[in-house]
Scaffold this active site. Structure first.
Site, PDB file in Angstrom:
ATOM      1  N   ASP A 201       1.108 -10.260   0.669  1.00  0.00           N
ATOM      2  CA  ASP A 201       2.305  -9.424   0.578  1.00  0.00           C
ATOM      3  C   ASP A 201       3.104  -9.458   1.887  1.00  0.00           C
ATOM      4  O   ASP A 201       2.526  -9.376   2.969  1.00  0.00           O
ATOM      5  CB  ASP A 201       1.823  -7.984   0.304  1.00  0.00           C
ATOM      6  CG  ASP A 201       2.948  -6.994   0.095  1.00  0.00           C
ATOM      7  OD1 ASP A 201       3.593  -7.062  -0.962  1.00  0.00           O
ATOM      8  OD2 ASP A 201       3.184  -6.154   0.988  1.00  0.00           O
ATOM      9  N   GLU A 243       4.258 -14.372  -0.258  1.00  0.00           N
ATOM     10  CA  GLU A 243       5.439 -13.605  -0.646  1.00  0.00           C
ATOM     11  C   GLU A 243       6.382 -13.533   0.552  1.00  0.00           C
ATOM     12  O   GLU A 243       6.204 -12.712   1.446  1.00  0.00           O
ATOM     13  CB  GLU A 243       5.087 -12.176  -1.086  1.00  0.00           C
ATOM     14  CG  GLU A 243       6.273 -11.526  -1.787  1.00  0.00           C
ATOM     15  CD  GLU A 243       6.633 -10.098  -1.356  1.00  0.00           C
ATOM     16  OE1 GLU A 243       7.579  -9.545  -1.925  1.00  0.00           O
ATOM     17  OE2 GLU A 243       5.996  -9.536  -0.455  1.00  0.00           O
TER      18      GLU A 243
HETATM   19  C1  NOJ Z   1       6.330  -6.397  -1.787  1.00  0.00           C
HETATM   20  C2  NOJ Z   1       5.778  -5.843  -3.059  1.00  0.00           C
HETATM   21  O1  NOJ Z   1       6.060  -6.729  -4.108  1.00  0.00           O
HETATM   22  C3  NOJ Z   1       6.407  -4.496  -3.279  1.00  0.00           C
HETATM   23  O2  NOJ Z   1       6.064  -3.981  -4.538  1.00  0.00           O
HETATM   24  C4  NOJ Z   1       6.005  -3.565  -2.158  1.00  0.00           C
HETATM   25  O3  NOJ Z   1       6.700  -2.350  -2.301  1.00  0.00           O
HETATM   26  C5  NOJ Z   1       6.320  -4.162  -0.788  1.00  0.00           C
HETATM   27  N1  NOJ Z   1       5.951  -5.551  -0.686  1.00  0.00           N
HETATM   28  C6  NOJ Z   1       5.600  -3.417   0.291  1.00  0.00           C
HETATM   29  O4  NOJ Z   1       4.220  -3.700   0.242  1.00  0.00           O
END
Ligand code: NOJ
Length: 531
Positions: A201, A243
């Protein structure tokens, strides 16, 4: 194909465990419920499931705010339930990857509690504290609808702390070697348990430096390469999915020389698929694909139409964003941050032709496709629910009470009206050969059967028709010619002379002669295997 490259020709499926299937009647989806539904995922043809965070959490960000990295929140079950899930999935050749949230913890995490309480705490330096809330001023705010600043004053600490997301999610300090080591331990714990990899993430934000925008910094890559080296050494075949909601040239370094991430989401292509469908022209898609750098042979893009977040419009120009909001978020409450909080089917007017076409693009563009749970049956959203919760409602299994999701009371209001479970559910669509679900199932099977789709090669074919995206995918001795009509009218496409041959159309099983111009019905798609 070398089995360690399994992810290159796979189909992924993203699941909110809370919303998928409840096994014990408490109204919350859980790991046992998901295990019960593995047969469904196998029938669909899914190779890998990405589960959203299942760690103990106060749920200020649906689990992306972690209070304990070493256990499973009891609403989802236990570590043993996870082991059972992984084993049962592996028996069906399905892999399980989970979220690894490196950048931040919950403010309820004991590290943060200790950090804020005492300047001399061994954990003080686990977070980014400052007396000055004007530092790193070139850093954008991500949750613009809720957060006025990336700094929040903490009364107990007597200082400001840094956070890229909600103020309940303090950023970890990755300049601290102890933090770096802690997170390797976290990865080791879940890998030892049998998990097949991580969707990492928010990785662009690990490190902060004055005078930069605090994204994609070299020190961040140094750490991520260590994580990868650690995985390669001890857990070959397990993967890291990146991500990084960034432009293709900024995501490129996350693949390194094939020694950082195995996979990375292709964020910018996603909104351009919606642009193409609405404009009836493929030019924006072509431009972003042409701007996408080549990646190492052992790496792979990940493509998606929707996920658990808002449909992000960070990777478009300001003008394009305004246009997307006008076209796809006609009601103000559909907007969220720099995006749109709606699901695939409602975005595409519940028009079966457009939904199939979008999926045809998803499955034939370079990259491994990820399906967001429920989109394969055309589930809707619930705009009455807060923030992104409206696209995280319970999976609709059948037309029994609560859509077969739970025998108790669902943790949230479900989708209502024309998209409710009485109209849209798995059981109904399984019964018909012509349902959306069955069509997606066929697409998955064809995609997996043909190695051409797993490669990275893609050539756009000039036909002079701006409404039909025509491209060739070539890999492992196979050549696929793909035609996707973005138009709501009948279209004609004349192929260049080198394609004047016969080809096998995969959906119909018919041989097509490609000499004469091809007629395409509105939103039609053809996947043609050339010999
Ligand atoms: C990306 C995630 O997809 C999202 O759902 C989240 O709020 C943020 N990162 C923070 O972790």
């Amino acid at each position: 194909m070398n089995n360690n490259l399994w992810y290159k020709n796979a189909v992924f499926y993203e699941i909110s465990v809370r919303a998928f299937k409840d096994s014990n009647g408490d109204g919350h989806g859980d790991l046992r419920g998901l295990t019960e539904k593995l047969d469904y995922l196998q029938t669909l043809g899914v190779d890998c499931v990405w589960i959203m965070p299942i760690y103990p959490s106060p749920l200020r960000d649906d689990g992306y705010d972690i209070a304990d990295y070493y256990s499973v929140d009891k609403t989802y079950g236990s570590l043993d339930d996870l082991k059972v899930l992984i084993e049962a999935a592996h028996q069906r050749n399905i892999r399980i990857v989970m979220d690894l949230v490196l950048n931040h913890t919950s403010d309820q995490h004991p590290w943060f509690q200790s950090s804020r309480m005492d300047k001399n705490s061994p954990y003080r330096d686990y977070y980014v504290w400052s007396d000055d809330n004007t530092r790193y001023k070139d850093t954008r705010i991500i949750f613009v609808d809720t957060e006025p600043s990336n700094w929040t004053w903490d009364e107990q600490a007597g200082q400001y702390f840094w956070h890229r997301f909600y103020a309940t999610q303090p950023d970890l300090n990755f300049d601290n070697p102890k933090v770096q080591a802690e997170m390797l331990n976290v990865a080791r714990f879940w890998l030892d348990l049998g998990i097949d990899g991580f969707r990492a993430d928010a990785v662009p934000y690990l490190i902060e430096r004055e005078g930069t925008n605090c994204e994609n910094l070299p020190e961040t890559h140094v750490y991520l390469k260590q994580l990868r080296a650690f995985m390669d050494e001890h857990y070959p075949g397990r993967i890291l999915l990146c991500e990084a909601n960034q432009w293709p040239e900024d995501v490129r370094p996350y693949f390194g020389d094939g020694d950082e991430f195995h996979m990375g989401f292709h964020f910018p292509i996603m909104p351009r698929i919606y642009m193409a469908l609405k404009k009836g022209r493929f030019e924006d898609m072509e431009a972003i694909m042409n701007r996408t750098p080549a990646i190492p042979e052992n790496c792979q893009w990940c493509t998606f139409l929707r996920n658990h977040d808002e449909l992000t419009l960070e990777m478009v120009t300001e003008e394009e964003r305004q246009w997307m909001w006008k076209e796809y978020a006609p009601e103000p409450r559909m907007k969220l941050n720099l995006g749109i909080r709606r699901r695939l089917a409602p975005l595409l007017d519940n028009d079966r032709r457009k939904i199939e076409l979008a999926n045809s693009l998803l499955f034939t563009l370079p990259g491994t496709p990820i399906i967001y749970y429920g989109d394969e049956i055309g589930m809707g959203d619930n705009l009455d629910l807060f923030d992104r919760n409206g696209v995280r409602t319970p999976m609709q299994w059948d037309d029994s009470p609560h859509g077969g999701f739970t025998s108790g009371t669902p943790f949230t209001e479900m989708v209502k009206g024309e998209y409710g479970f009485a109209h849209i559910n798995v059981a109904d669509q399984m019964k018909s050969d012509y349902s959306l679900l069955r069509t997606i199932q066929r697409m998955i099977a064809l995609r997996k059967k043909h190695a051409a789709f797993g490669g990275s090669d893609m050539q756009w074919i000039k036909t002079g028709n701006p409404a039909v995206a025509v491209y060739v995918r070539q890999h492992a001795g196979e050549t696929m010619l793909i035609l996707n009509s973005l138009s709501d009218a009948l279209q004609q496409v004349a192929l260049p002379a080198e394609y004047h041959q016969n080809g096998l159309e995969l959906f119909s099983g018919k041989t097509l002669s490609l000499q004469a111009p091809i007629s395409l019905q509105p939103y039609a798609y053809l996947w043609i295997k050339l010999s």
